[in-house]
Write a protein that holds these residues in place. Structure first.
Motif, PDB file in Angstrom:
ATOM      1  N   GLY A   1       0.777  -1.231   0.000  1.00 19.91           N
ATOM      2  CA  GLY A   1       0.000   0.000   0.000  1.00 19.91           C
ATOM      3  C   GLY A   1       0.805   1.274   0.000  1.00 19.91           C
ATOM      4  N   GLY A   2       2.119   1.194  -0.214  1.00 19.03           N
ATOM      5  CA  GLY A   2       2.951   2.390  -0.148  1.00 19.03           C
ATOM      6  C   GLY A   2       2.742   3.380  -1.272  1.00 19.03           C
ATOM      7  N   GLY A   3       2.175   2.935  -2.379  1.00 16.63           N
ATOM      8  CA  GLY A   3       1.894   3.844  -3.472  1.00 16.63           C
ATOM      9  C   GLY A   3       3.013   4.037  -4.461  1.00 16.63           C
ATOM     10  N   GLY A   4       4.167   3.426  -4.249  1.00 12.80           N
ATOM     11  CA  GLY A   4       5.279   3.584  -5.177  1.00 12.80           C
ATOM     12  C   GLY A   4       5.086   2.755  -6.437  1.00 12.80           C
ATOM     13  N   ARG A   5       5.947   3.023  -7.421  1.00  7.36           N
ATOM     14  CA  ARG A   5       5.919   2.273  -8.681  1.00  7.36           C
ATOM     15  C   ARG A   5       7.136   1.354  -8.719  1.00  7.36           C
ATOM     16  NH1 ARG A   5       2.669   4.459 -12.666  1.00  7.36           N
ATOM     17  NH2 ARG A   5       4.122   4.076 -14.358  1.00  7.36           N
ATOM     18  N   PHE A   6       6.933   0.150  -9.218  1.00  5.29           N
ATOM     19  CA  PHE A   6       7.947  -0.889  -9.139  1.00  5.29           C
ATOM     20  C   PHE A   6       8.554  -1.178 -10.506  1.00  5.29           C
ATOM     21  CE2 PHE A   6       4.507  -2.128  -6.090  1.00  5.29           C
ATOM     22  CZ  PHE A   6       5.157  -1.689  -4.940  1.00  5.29           C
ATOM     23  N   PRO A   7       9.897  -1.224 -10.614  1.00  2.73           N
ATOM     24  CA  PRO A   7      10.514  -1.688 -11.860  1.00  2.73           C
ATOM     25  C   PRO A   7      10.056  -3.111 -12.181  1.00  2.73           C
ATOM     26  CG  PRO A   7      12.153  -0.745 -10.377  1.00  2.73           C
ATOM     27  CD  PRO A   7      10.894  -0.891  -9.587  1.00  2.73           C
ATOM     28  N   VAL A   8      10.109  -3.464 -13.458  1.00  2.49           N
ATOM     29  CA  VAL A   8       9.546  -4.731 -13.934  1.00  2.49           C
ATOM     30  C   VAL A   8      10.656  -5.592 -14.521  1.00  2.49           C
ATOM     31  CG1 VAL A   8       7.900  -5.797 -15.521  1.00  2.49           C
ATOM     32  CG2 VAL A   8       7.337  -3.616 -14.403  1.00  2.49           C
ATOM     33  N   VAL A   9      10.604  -6.897 -14.235  1.00  2.51           N
ATOM     34  CA  VAL A   9      11.550  -7.866 -14.803  1.00  2.51           C
ATOM     35  C   VAL A   9      10.738  -8.988 -15.442  1.00  2.51           C
ATOM     36  CG1 VAL A   9      13.480  -9.426 -14.365  1.00  2.51           C
ATOM     37  CG2 VAL A   9      13.215  -7.356 -12.968  1.00  2.51           C
ATOM     38  N   LEU A  10      10.902  -9.182 -16.759  1.00  3.27           N
ATOM     39  CA  LEU A  10      10.263 -10.293 -17.452  1.00  3.27           C
ATOM     40  C   LEU A  10      11.230 -11.470 -17.493  1.00  3.27           C
ATOM     41  CD1 LEU A  10       8.530  -7.819 -18.374  1.00  3.27           C
ATOM     42  CD2 LEU A  10       8.099  -9.082 -20.486  1.00  3.27           C
ATOM     43  N   PHE A  11      10.676 -12.690 -17.417  1.00  2.42           N
ATOM     44  CA  PHE A  11      11.532 -13.882 -17.348  1.00  2.42           C
ATOM     45  C   PHE A  11      11.019 -14.968 -18.273  1.00  2.42           C
ATOM     46  CE2 PHE A  11      12.583 -18.078 -15.682  1.00  2.42           C
ATOM     47  CZ  PHE A  11      13.966 -17.987 -15.629  1.00  2.42           C
ATOM     48  N   SER A  12      11.963 -15.563 -19.034  1.00  2.00           N
ATOM     49  CA  SER A  12      11.664 -16.698 -19.908  1.00  2.00           C
ATOM     50  C   SER A  12      12.452 -17.914 -19.419  1.00  2.00           C
ATOM     51  CB  SER A  12      12.051 -16.360 -21.351  1.00  2.00           C
ATOM     52  OG  SER A  12      11.839 -17.465 -22.215  1.00  2.00           O
ATOM     53  N   PRO A  13      11.796 -19.060 -19.192  1.00  2.00           N
ATOM     54  CA  PRO A  13      12.491 -20.241 -18.672  1.00  2.00           C
ATOM     55  C   PRO A  13      13.315 -20.945 -19.738  1.00  2.00           C
ATOM     56  CG  PRO A  13      10.210 -20.767 -19.078  1.00  2.00           C
ATOM     57  CD  PRO A  13      10.359 -19.294 -19.367  1.00  2.00           C
ATOM     58  N   GLY A  14      14.028 -21.983 -19.336  1.00  2.00           N
ATOM     59  CA  GLY A  14      14.836 -22.767 -20.257  1.00  2.00           C
ATOM     60  C   GLY A  14      13.981 -23.632 -21.167  1.00  2.00           C
ATOM     61  N   SER A  15      14.616 -24.285 -22.115  1.00  2.00           N
ATOM     62  CA  SER A  15      13.907 -25.162 -23.044  1.00  2.00           C
ATOM     63  C   SER A  15      13.189 -26.258 -22.264  1.00  2.00           C
ATOM     64  CB  SER A  15      14.895 -25.788 -24.026  1.00  2.00           C
ATOM     65  OG  SER A  15      14.234 -26.658 -24.902  1.00  2.00           O
ATOM     66  N   GLY A  16      11.880 -26.363 -22.459  1.00  2.00           N
ATOM     67  CA  GLY A  16      11.093 -27.315 -21.696  1.00  2.00           C
ATOM     68  C   GLY A  16      10.796 -26.850 -20.289  1.00  2.00           C
ATOM     69  N   GLY A  17      11.330 -25.692 -19.902  1.00  2.00           N
ATOM     70  CA  GLY A  17      11.118 -25.177 -18.558  1.00  2.00           C
ATOM     71  C   GLY A  17       9.751 -24.537 -18.408  1.00  2.00           C
ATOM     72  N   VAL A  18       9.450 -24.142 -17.188  1.00  2.00           N
ATOM     73  CA  VAL A  18       8.133 -23.583 -16.878  1.00  2.00           C
ATOM     74  C   VAL A  18       8.290 -22.268 -16.132  1.00  2.00           C
ATOM     75  CG1 VAL A  18       6.970 -25.822 -16.868  1.00  2.00           C
ATOM     76  CG2 VAL A  18       8.034 -24.980 -14.767  1.00  2.00           C
ATOM     77  N   ARG A  19       7.196 -21.522 -16.063  1.00  2.00           N
ATOM     78  CA  ARG A  19       7.249 -20.171 -15.509  1.00  2.00           C
ATOM     79  C   ARG A  19       7.721 -20.137 -14.064  1.00  2.00           C
ATOM     80  NH1 ARG A  19       1.567 -21.551 -15.236  1.00  2.00           N
ATOM     81  NH2 ARG A  19       0.869 -21.463 -13.053  1.00  2.00           N
ATOM     82  N   THR A  20       7.491 -21.231 -13.335  1.00  2.00           N
ATOM     83  CA  THR A  20       7.815 -21.251 -11.903  1.00  2.00           C
ATOM     84  C   THR A  20       9.229 -21.735 -11.611  1.00  2.00           C
ATOM     85  OG1 THR A  20       6.751 -23.428 -11.860  1.00  2.00           O
ATOM     86  CG2 THR A  20       5.446 -21.544 -11.112  1.00  2.00           C
ATOM     87  N   GLN A  21      10.026 -22.050 -12.630  1.00  2.00           N
ATOM     88  CA  GLN A  21      11.306 -22.716 -12.386  1.00  2.00           C
ATOM     89  C   GLN A  21      12.310 -21.835 -11.638  1.00  2.00           C
ATOM     90  OE1 GLN A  21      13.083 -23.364 -16.452  1.00  2.00           O
ATOM     91  NE2 GLN A  21      14.549 -21.871 -15.681  1.00  2.00           N
ATOM     92  N   ASN A  22      12.092 -20.531 -11.592  1.00  2.00           N
ATOM     93  CA  ASN A  22      12.966 -19.612 -10.863  1.00  2.00           C
ATOM     94  C   ASN A  22      12.190 -18.868  -9.782  1.00  2.00           C
ATOM     95  OD1 ASN A  22      14.712 -20.240 -13.206  1.00  2.00           O
ATOM     96  ND2 ASN A  22      15.980 -18.596 -12.386  1.00  2.00           N
TER      97      ASN A  22
END
Length: 497
Positions: free
Chosen positions: A234-255
């Motif tokens: 609830g602090g109201g600040g804006r957050f930098p964004v990091v997009l992530f792509s997993p390894g071959s055959g990997g899944v979004r949760t692997q990291n």
């Protein structure tokens, strides 16, 4: 030595022995089995009491364990106890009926006891090798929330199917700074929104590497450190964004451990499932899409295939950034409206995901920084990168693909921004994802950093880079990073020109 695992999710107390993950009930079963074997060798006066107590505890705890769900690691413990139990109890029954007590001769009892002890010891050894992963407590000031969204790109056909009306759909998991949840709040399931999804994904990942799914049955039991749908900070600040792509055959949760650590320090991490490439993607309508990417066996053909798959992933990353930008501006109703700083965005990936991150940055100047976690660059080498890049690699050895380092050096050296290659001593390819938390600690698989140090080093090095590039003062980052990054490995700096 025992310690409580912080952040229990459902009121149950879970304990771990240092270096070995076992629940309290599993430990009781283990101790009861040991006591049944040892009872045969105790002084005559102590044998009956120990046998009765150990037998009662073992039977009761085994019933409770069966009700809670038995991990395969406990089967040899139960087998050893079952083998020892009748030989421990039979002399007591004969004594109560008035007949002479019968006991196996020592030369028969000794090999039997050793066999039982060997079976029982297999249990904790297997639990150590294939544990239920325990995720590190994030070190930042924020609690971490997570949720899953699904977006379809109306402008891109799905090239993996023959349906001309099929459009490219991606599933994205967000980790974000959140408000503190009440004590006892259930933490997020690892690998999926539900345990069933987690098991579907876990089984697909195991099949992808040729393992039977039961070997890693602890993985879908795990819970991370975030809370599903927790209120945004609830602090109201804006957050930098990091997009992530997993390894071959990997899944979004692997990291997940990496994503939670970044989110606790004020970043929003958006990790993608790439349908038909990720091992298993469970869509909102319940359909499961499994991978259709596979090696041809021909190196030249495989390079062409990898370049094509990388291009699809890069387009996915660009599409998701567009969606996040619209989400921030309110085009998509969301609790994160107005909280995403899409003017400060990094793109990251592991293995083939790292190659996709490099390609996405070449094609889309909205990305301000790139993190390549041990990813071999695929696809075109032009245009040159204009963003700073951090490439983390395992040690380069004679067994490393001879093309890897030259290709990576070319990509970093041709950038118009200062870039960095950090070789992490003791790292293997899977060090750069969650694998060390639940795979056997075999150096060739997960490196030698260990289950605690592996996620810490990867997260600390990448966060230092992100803090400098996305939050630091322009002009200072090169000097700061050249001083900070060597704490995590061997640093090579690639400056423009």
């Amino acid at each position: 030595m025992w310690r409580r695992r912080p952040g229990a999710d459902d009121g149950r107390v879970t304990e771990i022995i240092t270096g070995l993950s076992m629940s309290p009930l599993e430990i009781v079963v283990l101790l009861g089995a040991v006591a049944l074997v040892v009872a045969r060798w105790l002084p005559p006066a102590a044998r009956p009491r120990v046998t009765i107590a150990a037998g009662a505890v073992e039977v009761l705890s085994a019933i409770l364990l069966a009700m809670a769900g038995v991990r395969w690691q406990m089967l040899p413990v139960l087998a050893g106890a079952a083998f020892a139990l009748p030989f421990a109890v039979l002399p007591l029954r004969r004594r109560r009926t008035g007949r002479p007590a019968w006991r196996a001769r020592w030369w028969l009892a000794l090999p039997g006891s050793l066999a039982c002890a060997g079976l029982i010891a297999t249990g904790p050894a297997a639990a150590w090798a294939f544990p239920v992963p325990v995720f590190p407590e994030p070190s930042g000031d924020f609690a971490v929330g997570t949720r899953v969204v699904q977006w379809t790109d109306p402008l891109r056909p799905e090239t993996f199917t023959a349906d001309p009306d099929d459009r490219r759909t991606v599933v994205v998991q967000l980790w974000y700074p959140a408000q503190r949840s009440p004590s006892g709040t259930r933490r997020a399931q690892y690998l999926g929104r539900t345990e069933q999804e987690a098991r579907t994904v876990s089984d697909a990942l195991a099949r992808g590497v040729g393992l039977p799914g039961f070997l890693v049955d602890g993985v879908p039991r795990a819970r991370s450190r975030s809370v599903f749908d927790a209120p945004v900070d609830g602090g109201g600040g804006r957050f930098p964004v990091v997009l992530f792509s997993p390894g071959s055959g990997g899944v979004r949760t692997q990291n997940t451990a990496w994503a939670e650590e970044l989110a606790s320090h004020g970043y929003v991490v958006a990790a993608l499932d790439h349908p038909y490439d990720s091992a298993a993607v469970v869509l909102a309508d319940g359909r499961t899409i499994t991978t259709e990417t596979a090696s041809s066996g021909d190196p030249d053909e495989d390079e062409k295939l990898a370049a094509g798959w990388t291009a699809i992933r890069a387009a996915d990353l660009g599409f998701v950034l567009t969606q996040l930008d619209g989400l921030d501006r309110g085009a998509i109703a969301d609790p994160l409206n107005g909280r995403l700083d899409t003017g400060r965005v990094a793109v990251a990936g592991h293995s083939m995901g790292g190659a996709a991150a490099l390609q996405a940055a070449r094609q889309d100047r909205r990305f301000d920084a790139v993190i390549d976690l041990d990813g071999f660059p695929h696809g075109p080498t032009s245009p040159s990168l204009v963003q700073p890049v951090l490439a983390l690699t395992q040690a380069i050895t004679p067994a490393t693909d001879a093309r890897y380092l030259p290709r990576l050096t070319e990509a970093l050296g041709s950038s118009t921004a200062t870039s960095y290659r950090l070789t992490v001593p003791g790292a293997a390819h899977l060090t750069f994802m969650d694998g060390p938390l639940y795979l056997p600690p075999v150096p060739s698989i997960v490196g030698t950093l260990g289950r605690v140090e592996s996620p810490r080093v990867v997260a600390a090095a990448t966060r230092a880079f992100l803090d400098a590039v996305l939050r630091g003062a322009p002009g200072d980052q090169a000097g700061d990073l050249a001083a900070v990054l060597p704490a995590y490995g061997e640093l090579s700096v690639h400056r423009p020109g």
